[in-house]
Scaffold this motif. Structure first.
Motif, PDB file in Angstrom:
ATOM      1  N   ILE A   1      12.799   2.007   2.854  1.00  0.00           N
ATOM      2  CA  ILE A   1      12.776   0.620   2.398  1.00  0.00           C
ATOM      3  C   ILE A   1      13.575  -0.271   3.350  1.00  0.00           C
ATOM      4  CG2 ILE A   1      13.539  -0.931   0.551  1.00  0.00           C
ATOM      5  CD1 ILE A   1      12.995   1.347  -1.421  1.00  0.00           C
ATOM      6  N   ALA A   2      14.765   0.189   3.749  1.00  0.00           N
ATOM      7  CA  ALA A   2      15.608  -0.599   4.646  1.00  0.00           C
ATOM      8  C   ALA A   2      14.906  -0.837   5.987  1.00  0.00           C
ATOM      9  CB  ALA A   2      16.946   0.106   4.859  1.00  0.00           C
ATOM     10  N   MET A   3      14.219   0.174   6.490  1.00  0.00           N
ATOM     11  CA  MET A   3      13.491  -0.001   7.755  1.00  0.00           C
ATOM     12  C   MET A   3      12.359  -1.021   7.604  1.00  0.00           C
ATOM     13  SD  MET A   3      13.307   3.750   9.598  1.00  0.00           S
ATOM     14  CE  MET A   3      12.664   4.627   8.168  1.00  0.00           C
ATOM     15  N   SER A   4      11.727  -1.029   6.439  1.00  0.00           N
ATOM     16  CA  SER A   4      10.659  -2.019   6.217  1.00  0.00           C
ATOM     17  C   SER A   4      11.231  -3.425   6.139  1.00  0.00           C
ATOM     18  CB  SER A   4       9.887  -1.682   4.929  1.00  0.00           C
ATOM     19  OG  SER A   4      10.661  -1.917   3.771  1.00  0.00           O
ATOM     20  N   TRP A   5      12.467  -3.558   5.644  1.00  0.00           N
ATOM     21  CA  TRP A   5      13.111  -4.877   5.628  1.00  0.00           C
ATOM     22  C   TRP A   5      13.292  -5.392   7.057  1.00  0.00           C
ATOM     23  CZ3 TRP A   5      17.760  -3.701   1.861  1.00  0.00           C
ATOM     24  CH2 TRP A   5      17.253  -3.519   0.574  1.00  0.00           C
TER      25      TRP A   5
ATOM     26  N   ARG B   1       0.830  -1.215   0.000  1.00  0.00           N
ATOM     27  CA  ARG B   1       0.000   0.000   0.000  1.00  0.00           C
ATOM     28  C   ARG B   1       0.857   1.256   0.000  1.00  0.00           C
ATOM     29  NH1 ARG B   1      -1.953   3.834  -0.814  1.00  0.00           N
ATOM     30  NH2 ARG B   1      -3.928   4.767  -0.203  1.00  0.00           N
ATOM     31  N   PHE B   2       2.004   1.209   0.677  1.00  0.00           N
ATOM     32  CA  PHE B   2       2.899   2.359   0.739  1.00  0.00           C
ATOM     33  C   PHE B   2       4.042   2.257  -0.274  1.00  0.00           C
ATOM     34  CE2 PHE B   2       0.889   2.347   4.916  1.00  0.00           C
ATOM     35  CZ  PHE B   2       0.474   3.666   5.009  1.00  0.00           C
ATOM     36  N   GLY B   3       3.944   1.284  -1.179  1.00  0.00           N
ATOM     37  CA  GLY B   3       4.950   1.155  -2.231  1.00  0.00           C
ATOM     38  C   GLY B   3       6.301   0.702  -1.741  1.00  0.00           C
TER      39      GLY B   3
ATOM     40  N   TRP C   1       1.806  -2.419  -9.674  1.00  0.00           N
ATOM     41  CA  TRP C   1       2.365  -1.151 -10.151  1.00  0.00           C
ATOM     42  C   TRP C   1       2.912  -0.288  -9.029  1.00  0.00           C
ATOM     43  CZ3 TRP C   1       0.044   3.300  -8.324  1.00  0.00           C
ATOM     44  CH2 TRP C   1      -1.205   3.145  -7.715  1.00  0.00           C
ATOM     45  N   ARG C   2       2.393  -0.462  -7.801  1.00  0.00           N
ATOM     46  CA  ARG C   2       2.824   0.394  -6.697  1.00  0.00           C
ATOM     47  C   ARG C   2       4.323   0.242  -6.416  1.00  0.00           C
ATOM     48  NH1 ARG C   2      -0.884   2.689  -3.414  1.00  0.00           N
ATOM     49  NH2 ARG C   2      -3.071   2.200  -3.737  1.00  0.00           N
ATOM     50  N   VAL C   3       4.747  -0.993  -6.240  1.00  0.00           N
ATOM     51  CA  VAL C   3       6.148  -1.232  -5.886  1.00  0.00           C
ATOM     52  C   VAL C   3       7.041  -1.048  -7.104  1.00  0.00           C
ATOM     53  CG1 VAL C   3       7.738  -2.882  -4.862  1.00  0.00           C
ATOM     54  CG2 VAL C   3       5.403  -2.779  -4.049  1.00  0.00           C
ATOM     55  N   MET C   4       6.502  -1.310  -8.305  1.00  0.00           N
ATOM     56  CA  MET C   4       7.271  -1.041  -9.527  1.00  0.00           C
ATOM     57  C   MET C   4       7.737   0.410  -9.565  1.00  0.00           C
ATOM     58  SD  MET C   4       5.523  -2.852 -12.776  1.00  0.00           S
ATOM     59  CE  MET C   4       4.923  -4.522 -12.758  1.00  0.00           C
ATOM     60  N   GLU C   5       6.841   1.319  -9.231  1.00  0.00           N
ATOM     61  CA  GLU C   5       7.185   2.736  -9.278  1.00  0.00           C
ATOM     62  C   GLU C   5       8.283   3.073  -8.278  1.00  0.00           C
ATOM     63  OE1 GLU C   5       3.522   5.304 -10.993  1.00  0.00           O
ATOM     64  OE2 GLU C   5       3.471   4.891  -8.842  1.00  0.00           O
TER      65      GLU C   5
END
Length: 709
Positions: free
Chosen positions: A430-434, A111-113, A359-363
C-alpha cells in the motif's frame, strides 16, 4: 460551437464520470472498510450505506464554486498577459489528460485492492501537465508550486503517522478504562456516553469545517448568516482565541460542536439504559455491541464528508474544462461555477463506483492489514477523523489523504495488539502505491497531453483508445462486480452467527453425543438394552459432523475471528473438538460388540469413569461458551480470566478421570482371570473413555494461544 468541440466536451464528461466512478470505487474504503472488517456491517450493507451517504455528501454539501486550478499545485497569475486563449485551451486539455491519467491509475490500484489517494492522483496528473506547460509557455515562468508538492510528500509520512498514534492511544484508552476493568459491561454503560462526547465534538467540527463549507458559503451569500467566519476558520492570519474575529476555531463552531457532542452522549446513555447489551445481536454482545453503533455512525459521517470533499477531484477540473470549451471567449478564470447537472454527474458516478468495485478496497483496509473489532474500528475512525480535521485547518493547510490517514489509523490499532497483529507485507504494498500515485499519474497525463498536441481531433481519437484499454481490464473482472448482490441486501440483518458461535453450537452437539454415550454405558452396566442409546449416540455424532462441515465452510469465507487465531489454528481447534464426539461414538459402539466383564464392582467403576468423562466434557462445553463470549464481547480482561480458569478446570477434570480410569483398569486386570475376553473388552472401553477425556483436555489447551496473544 464546432462539432469537434461538442464531441470533445462529451468525451471530457465521460472522463469526468469515469473519474468520479473511480473515486467511489477506491476511496469508499475510507468510510466503510473498518466497518466491514469489524463485522459491524456486512459487505453488501456497507456498499449500500456508503453509496447513499457519499451521494448525499457530494450532491448536497459540496462547493457550488471551485478553484479552476485545483489543490494549489499550479501557481497561475490570472491577471497576467500569458493567460490568453491559447494558454486556457492548453490548460483545459491538460485537465482532461490529468483526469484520465489519474482515473486510469485508480482503476489499476482498485483492481489490486490497493487503497490510494484520489486527491494525490489528480495532483500528480496536474503536476505532469504543469511541467509540460512550463516548457510550452515560458512566459508563464515557474507554474508549479513546489512548496505544495513538498507538503504532499510530507503528508505521505505525517498523516498516517499521526492517524496511527491517535488511533493507538484511543484504543488503549478504551482498553485500559473498559476492556481491562473487572466489570467491563457496567463500566462501558456509563463510560461509553462520556467517550461519545469528544467523538461527536470532533465530528461536529469536521462536519462544519470540511463537509459543509459549501453550505455556509451559500448561507452567507443569501443572508442566512451574517458572516461565514462565525462558523468556519479564517483562511490566513488566524489566532487560537475562539472569541477573536480571525479565530482558527470560532466560538460559534465550538458551541455547536459541543451541543452535538452533548446530545449524542445523552442519547447514547438513554439507549444503553434501555438496552440489554448482554443479549447477542448480529454476532456481538456487551462492549462490542455498544461500539458497533458508534462505529457505524462515524463511518456514515466519513462517507458523507468524503463525498462532499472529494467530489471536486472529478468535477473541479471538469468545471474548468467546461468554462473554457463552452464559452465564446474560451478564457479560463480563477473561479468556475459548477452547474447542477455536473454536480449530479459527479455524485452519481461516486455512488455507482461504490456499488461496483468498492468492495475490493474495503476488504484490504478491513481485513488484510489487521483484524478489526468494533472497538478497534471505532478507534481507527476517530483517529483518522481527528487527524484530517487538524491537517485541514488553515494554520497547517496540508492536503492530506483520507486514505493515507485511515490506513495509518488501522495499522495503529493493529499495533495495539502487537507487531505480529499487522501484516506489514500488505502495508508495504500500500505504501509503495502511495508513492507511485503522483509520478504515475503525472507520467500518464504528460503522455496523453503531449500526444494530443493541443488538437481537438487528436484528443478525440486518444480518449476512446484509452477507454478501450481500460474497458478490457474491467471486462476481465466483470464476473466480480456485485451490483445486484449489493442492492439485494438493503436492510438485511447481516451475520448473526460468527464462526466461534457455530463452534460453540458444535461443542453443544458434542456434549449431547457424550450424554447419549453415558446412557449407553449405564444401561449396559445395568443389564438393560442399550440399542436405542447407542443409535442416539451415532445420530448425534453425525449431526456434529454436519456442523463441523458448516464451520469449515464459514471459516473459509468469513474470517470473523477478531485478533484471536489464524484459519489453520481455528480448523485445528474444530478437528480437536470433533474428535471428542468420534471417541464417544466408538465407546457406544464397543458396548454392543460383546458382553462386559460380569463383575458388579467393575461395572460400577466403569459407570464412574463414564460419569467423570461426561463431567469433563460438560466443563469443556462451558469453556467453549466462554471462548465465544470472549470473542464477541470485546476481548475484555474479565472474559480472558474466566476463559483461562475454565481451561484449567478442564485439565483438572481430565486428571480426575485419569485417576478413576487407573483404579478401574487395575481392578479389572486383577480380577478378570475367569473372564479374560470380557475383562479385556471392558479395559478397551475404559481406554476409549479415557481418550474422550484426553481429547477434551487437548481441545481446551488449543485455546491457550488465543490467551497468549
Amino acid at each position: 460551437m464546432e462539432a469537434t468541440t461538442l464531441i470533445l466536451i462529451g468525451l471530457a464528461l465521460v472522463v469526468c464520470a469515469y473519474m468520479a466512478w473511480n473515486i467511489g470505487a477506491n476511496d469508499v474504503a475510507n468510510a466503510m472498510g473498518t466497518s466491514v472488517g469489524s463485522r459491524a456491517l456486512t459487505l453488501k450493507q456497507a456498499v449500500v450505506i456508503a453509496a447513499i451517504f457519499e451521494f448525499c455528501g457530494a450532491f448536497f454539501a459540496g462547493d457550488a464554486v471551485t478553484d479552476t486550478v485545483r489543490k494549489g499545485i499550479l501557481a497561475v497569475d490570472f491577471s497576467a498577459d500569458y493567460v490568453d486563449e491559447d494558454f486556457s485551451q492548453d490548460l483545459a486539455f491538460g485537465f482532461i489528460a490529468a483526469m484520465m491519467a489519474a482515473a486510469t491509475w485508480l482503476t489499476v490500484a482498485t483492481r489490486f485492492g490497493l487503497p490510494v489517494s484520489t486527491t494525490h492522483s489528480i495532483i500528480g496528473g496536474i503536476l505532469g501537465v504543469g511541467l509540460v506547460l512550463e516548457v510550452k509557455h515560458p512566459d508563464a515562468g515557474g507554474l508549479i508550486d513546489w512548496e505544495v508538492v513538498g507538503k504532499v510528500v510530507m503528508s505521505w509520512v505525517a498523516s498516517p503517522l499521526m492517524g496511527a498514534l491517535l488511533a493507538f492511544f484511543s484504543y488503549m484508552l478504551i482498553k485500559k478504562t473498559i476492556l481491562d476493568s473487572e466489570t467491563p459491561i457496567q463500566r462501558s454503560k456509563w463510560l461509553a456516553p462520556i467517550l461519545a462526547f469528544p467523538t461527536f465534538f470532533i465530528l461536529g467540527l469536521a462536519l462544519q469545517f470540511k463537509a459543509l463549507k459549501g453550505f455556509f458559503g451559500k448561507a452567507e451569500s443569501n443572508g442566512w448568516i451574517s458572516d461565514k467566519y462565525d462558523w468556519l476558520p479564517v483562511k490566513e492570519d488566524g489566532v487560537f482565541n475562539p472569541f477573536a474575529d480571525n479565530a482558527w476555531f470560532p466560538i460559534n463552531s465550538l458551541i455547536l460542536a459541543a451541543i452535538i457532542g452533548t446530545i449524542a452522549s445523552l442519547c447514547l446513555y438513554l439507549v444503553l439504559k434501555k438496552t440489554n447489551i448482554e443479549e447477542e445481536h448480529r454476532g456481538f454482545r456487551g462492549v462490542e455491541r455498544i461500539f458497533v453503533w458508534l462505529q457505524i455512525i462515524t463511518a456514515a459521517y466519513v462517507a458523507f464528508a468524503h463525498g462532499a470533499n472529494d467530489r471536486s477531484n472529478a468535477i473541479g477540473p471538469m468545471a474548468a474544462v467546461w468554462q473554457v470549451l463552452s464559452s465564446d471567449s474560451q478564457q479560463l478564470l480563477d473561479k468556475a461555477p459548477i452547474p447542477l447537472w455536473l454536480i449530479l454527474l459527479g455524485s452519481a458516478g461516486i455512488a455507482i463506483g461504490v456499488m461496483t468495485w468498492g468492495w475490493r478496497v474495503m476488504e484490504t483496509i478491513g481485513k488484510k492489514i489487521t483484524d478489526i473489532t468494533p472497538t478497534r474500528g471505532f478507534a481507527a475512525e476517530f483517529g483518522a477523523a481527528t487527524t484530517i480535521l487538524i491537517f485541514s485547518m488553515p494554520f497547517l493547510a496540508v492536503p492530506v489523504s483520507t486514505t493515507h490517514t485511515l490506513v495509518g489509523a488501522v495499522v495503529g490499532v493493529g499495533l495495539a495488539g502487537g507487531a505480529k497483529a499487522v501484516d506489514f507485507r500488505v502495508f508495504g504494498k500500500i505504501a509503495m502505491s502511495w508513492v507511485a500515485s503522483v509520478p504515475v499519474a503525472a507520467f500518464g497525463a504528460v503522455v496523453l497531453f503531449v500526444a494530443s498536441g493541443g488538437e481537438d481531433l487528436n484528443m478525440i481519437v486518444l480518449l476512446p483508445l484509452s477507454f478501450i484499454a481500460v474497458g478490457l481490464a474491467i471486462w476481465k473482472s466483470g464476473n466480480e462486480i456485485h451490483v445486484e448482490e449489493a442492492l439485494s441486501d438493503v436492510g438485511g440483518k447481516g451475520h448473526s452467527v460468527t464462526p466461534f458461535e457455530l463452534f460453540h453450537q458444535h461443542a453443544q452437539q458434542v456434549e449431547k453425543t457424550v450424554e447419549h454415550m453415558l446412557d449407553a454405558v449405564n444401561q449396559a452396566c445395568d443389564g438393560e438394552d442399550s440399542t436405542e442409546s447407542v443409535q442416539n449416540t451415532i445420530d448425534a455424532e453425525l449431526e456434529a459432523d454436519n456442523l463441523k462441515s458448516d464451520i469449515r465452510k464459514m471459516a473459509l469465507n468469513d474470517m470473523r475471528f477478531g485478533l484471536h487465531v489464524s484459519l489453520d489454528d481455528f480448523l485445528y481447534m474444530v478437528t480437536r473438538q470433533d474428535r471428542i464426539a468420534d471417541y464417544a461414538q466408538n465407546v457406544a459402539e464397543q458396548i454392543k460388540f460383546r458382553p462386559l466383564f460380569d463383575d458388579e464392582k467393575a461395572k460400577q467403576l466403569l459407570k464412574g469413569m463414564a460419569k467423570s468423562v461426561a463431567e469433563t466434557v460438560a466443563k469443556y462445553e462451558d469453556t467453549v461458551e466462554a471462548l465465544r463470549d470472549f470473542t464477541i464481547s470485546g476481548q475484555t480482561k474479565a472474559a480472558e480470566i474466566k476463559l483461562a480458569e475454565l481451561i484449567r478446570e478442564v485439565n483438572i477434570k481430565e486428571h480426575e478421570a485419569d485417576m478413576v480410569e487407573a483404579e478401574a483398569a487395575g481392578y479389572v486386570f486383577s480380577n478378570g482371570d475367569d473372564q479374560p475376553l470380557a475383562a479385556m473388552h471392558m479395559y478397551r472401553v475404559l481406554q476409549r473413555l479415557d481418550d474422550v477425556a484426553n481429547a477434551c483436555e487437548k481441545a481446551a489447551n488449543a485455546f491457550l494461544p488465543i490467551l497468549n496473544k
